[in-house]
Write a protein that holds these residues in place. Sequence first.
Motif, PDB file in Angstrom:
ATOM      1  N   LEU A 173      47.653  16.862 -22.929  1.00  0.00           N
ATOM      2  CA  LEU A 173      47.891  16.555 -24.335  1.00  0.00           C
ATOM      3  C   LEU A 173      48.592  15.149 -24.479  1.00  0.00           C
ATOM      4  CD1 LEU A 173      51.869  17.652 -24.492  1.00  0.00           C
ATOM      5  CD2 LEU A 173      50.597  17.939 -22.441  1.00  0.00           C
ATOM      6  N   ASP A 174      48.600  14.722 -25.843  1.00  0.00           N
ATOM      7  CA  ASP A 174      49.258  13.619 -26.054  1.00  0.00           C
ATOM      8  C   ASP A 174      50.662  13.773 -25.600  1.00  0.00           C
ATOM      9  OD1 ASP A 174      47.030  12.118 -27.248  1.00  0.00           O
ATOM     10  OD2 ASP A 174      47.359  13.286 -29.193  1.00  0.00           O
ATOM     11  N   GLN A 175      51.126  12.564 -25.041  1.00  0.00           N
ATOM     12  CA  GLN A 175      52.464  12.725 -24.389  1.00  0.00           C
ATOM     13  C   GLN A 175      53.550  13.160 -25.294  1.00  0.00           C
ATOM     14  OE1 GLN A 175      54.480   9.056 -23.256  1.00  0.00           O
ATOM     15  NE2 GLN A 175      54.099   9.722 -21.126  1.00  0.00           N
ATOM     16  N   PHE A 176      54.323  14.317 -24.974  1.00  0.00           N
ATOM     17  CA  PHE A 176      55.508  14.770 -25.779  1.00  0.00           C
ATOM     18  C   PHE A 176      54.886  15.222 -27.373  1.00  0.00           C
ATOM     19  CE2 PHE A 176      58.021  12.446 -22.793  1.00  0.00           C
ATOM     20  CZ  PHE A 176      58.768  13.299 -22.092  1.00  0.00           C
ATOM     21  N   ALA A 177      53.502  15.885 -27.033  1.00  0.00           N
ATOM     22  CA  ALA A 177      52.891  16.426 -28.507  1.00  0.00           C
ATOM     23  C   ALA A 177      53.063  15.214 -29.556  1.00  0.00           C
ATOM     24  CB  ALA A 177      53.395  17.828 -28.572  1.00  0.00           C
ATOM     25  N   THR A 178      53.076  13.966 -29.272  1.00  0.00           N
ATOM     26  CA  THR A 178      53.156  13.055 -30.118  1.00  0.00           C
ATOM     27  C   THR A 178      51.748  12.312 -30.401  1.00  0.00           C
ATOM     28  OG1 THR A 178      55.508  12.711 -29.600  1.00  0.00           O
ATOM     29  CG2 THR A 178      54.595  10.997 -30.862  1.00  0.00           C
ATOM     30  N   GLY A 179      50.955  12.812 -31.167  1.00  0.00           N
ATOM     31  CA  GLY A 179      49.714  12.341 -31.454  1.00  0.00           C
ATOM     32  C   GLY A 179      48.678  13.101 -32.021  1.00  0.00           C
ATOM     33  N   LEU A 180      47.831  13.097 -32.631  1.00  0.00           N
ATOM     34  CA  LEU A 180      46.484  13.823 -33.120  1.00  0.00           C
ATOM     35  C   LEU A 180      45.283  13.410 -32.467  1.00  0.00           C
ATOM     36  CD1 LEU A 180      47.554  14.060 -36.743  1.00  0.00           C
ATOM     37  CD2 LEU A 180      47.679  15.977 -35.104  1.00  0.00           C
ATOM     38  N   VAL A 181      45.341  12.330 -31.480  1.00  0.00           N
ATOM     39  CA  VAL A 181      44.035  11.886 -30.944  1.00  0.00           C
ATOM     40  C   VAL A 181      43.345  12.555 -29.543  1.00  0.00           C
ATOM     41  CG1 VAL A 181      44.324   9.551 -32.314  1.00  0.00           C
ATOM     42  CG2 VAL A 181      45.433  10.035 -30.174  1.00  0.00           C
TER      43      VAL A 181
END
Length: 598
Positions: free
Chosen positions: A122-130
């Motif tokens: 996942l994008d680290q700590f669920a911070t991102g949409l990429v």
Amino acid sequence: MKTTTINLDIPSLHEAYRSGDLTPATVISHLLERARKFADHNIWIHLATEQELAPYLERLQGTGPDQLPLYGVPFAVKDNIDVAGMPTTAACEAYRYQPAQHAAVVEALVNAGAIPLGKTNLDQFATGLVGTRSPEPWGPCGNSFDPDYISGGSSSGSAVATALGLVSFALGTDTAGSGRVPAGFNNLIGLKPTLGRLSVRGVVPACQSLDCVSLFARSADQAASVLSVASRSDDGDPWQRPLPVGRRPVSGHFRFGVPRPDQLDFDGEEGARRLFEKSIADLEAIGGISVRVDFQPFLDAARLLYEGPWVAERYLATSPLIQERPEALLDVTRSIISQGALASAAEAFAARYRLQQLKQSADQVWREVDIMVTPTTPTIYTRAQVREEPLARNSRLGTYTNFMNLLDYSAVAVPSGFLENGLPLGCTLFAPAFQDESLLALASRLHPRATDRVGALADPLVSAEPTATDGTIDVLVCGAHLTGLPLNHQLTERNAVLMETTETAPAYRMYLLAGGPPLRPGLVRDPGPGIALPVEIWRLPADRFGSFVAGIPAPLGIGKVELADGRWVPGFICEPIGLEGAEDITHLGGWRGFLASR
């Protein structure tokens, strides 16, 4: 397209289990071997071993698909959701811990027979949409069609695992689009349930007031099956909301809102525009009526998520680590989350007031339409393009997703087809809270018009329509409650919708009852000289049914009426005593025929 030797559709798996062609153990062994072939996609943070999965297989002994709805069904879990005995990292090694208990939603699925194959990237700590914001040793998660393109985030690994046929479904989370963007980029169904529908106990918080568990599935009906199992009341979750008794129905001839052309953004990708226009045409082909609406309140709300103080919630969730070991976070993750330390209480309240104003404006759309449709994202980017502009392009991907939880809507991402470069894109259907099943029923009809394959596989798409009648009651009307007649408002003011115009079985007679005004018909079953009479079927929220019935005067009431196709539905009937002094008007062909004769 990639092929699998085992079809992971849940009904297909269960059929193979019942016949003895497969066992859960052989499926798991096959999938673990298959998963290793896609190591270059960086799908997993922790792929389970056969030893770790042995207890899940052992607990299935003596049971089968007829006892457990998800018997032997493999699934993946985003690595910010706890699975007992498997590490949780949120893509940050310094954050690693070993949970002793499953997250509530994982526990519900395991109790139903499902088997967690591992924890996904996942994008680290669920911070991102990429899907590229994962540090070594994991690295960016590659798109299931072409690893040079982004997989979408933050639930990247869960989407890619499903699209490559490594699991039947997967859990993600969705605060700002993390469960829909990866679905669009990997040709999957991505359900963002109503905020609070699924328990978030055991989920690493991003923005606690906006976090929800999402589902990636091969088809809408399978997403509905998993949602049904996962929807368990959890007294340990202060954010969970009870399901309403009644839910707003969606008619067969639904009205769907579309943003005005000047409010649509495809970042210059004309192929994306054409796919979205085709989705609109496909919705019209299955009975929808398109309505152009002002999308500005939604766009303004979307900007609040990261430009407003809600980022402070991300800071609260990770502040001990940021303060003590800031180098443990990626630079881009740390820079975004650190902004949350700057927001004041006054700014938080001001943003809350602004959001309330925007929601009031946005909610006006539900007076005109049943659902809304937007692109899931403006377009898709290569990993190189995201490296060039990591913040701007990530932000652009949230154009149609960031507002959803702020405004308390349910949403499902549906495949729209493929660009000329072979990469998929999707559209998103959304509606007011707790319309999850209605959206999935509609998605099941839309999905096959975009593709005949599952994910990045050669597996054929099988998309059965799930039922969407929970929380509603159908009522047959034959007199003054018909469309356009004086009492129809008693249905529409209760959010009832017309589902169909049909006929009774050829076994009824109609009488003009004595008294009035208003004039009233009485429908009586009479298999001998009875005929088929025209009627309408209206669907009401279940919590509005009682007040509707309470207003029906004697000798009328609600009973079961047989339709021409053999179904029996609740509807208006007349007690025998009501026929005293009544006039037989059967020969006029129904209530409208009687009115025309006058």
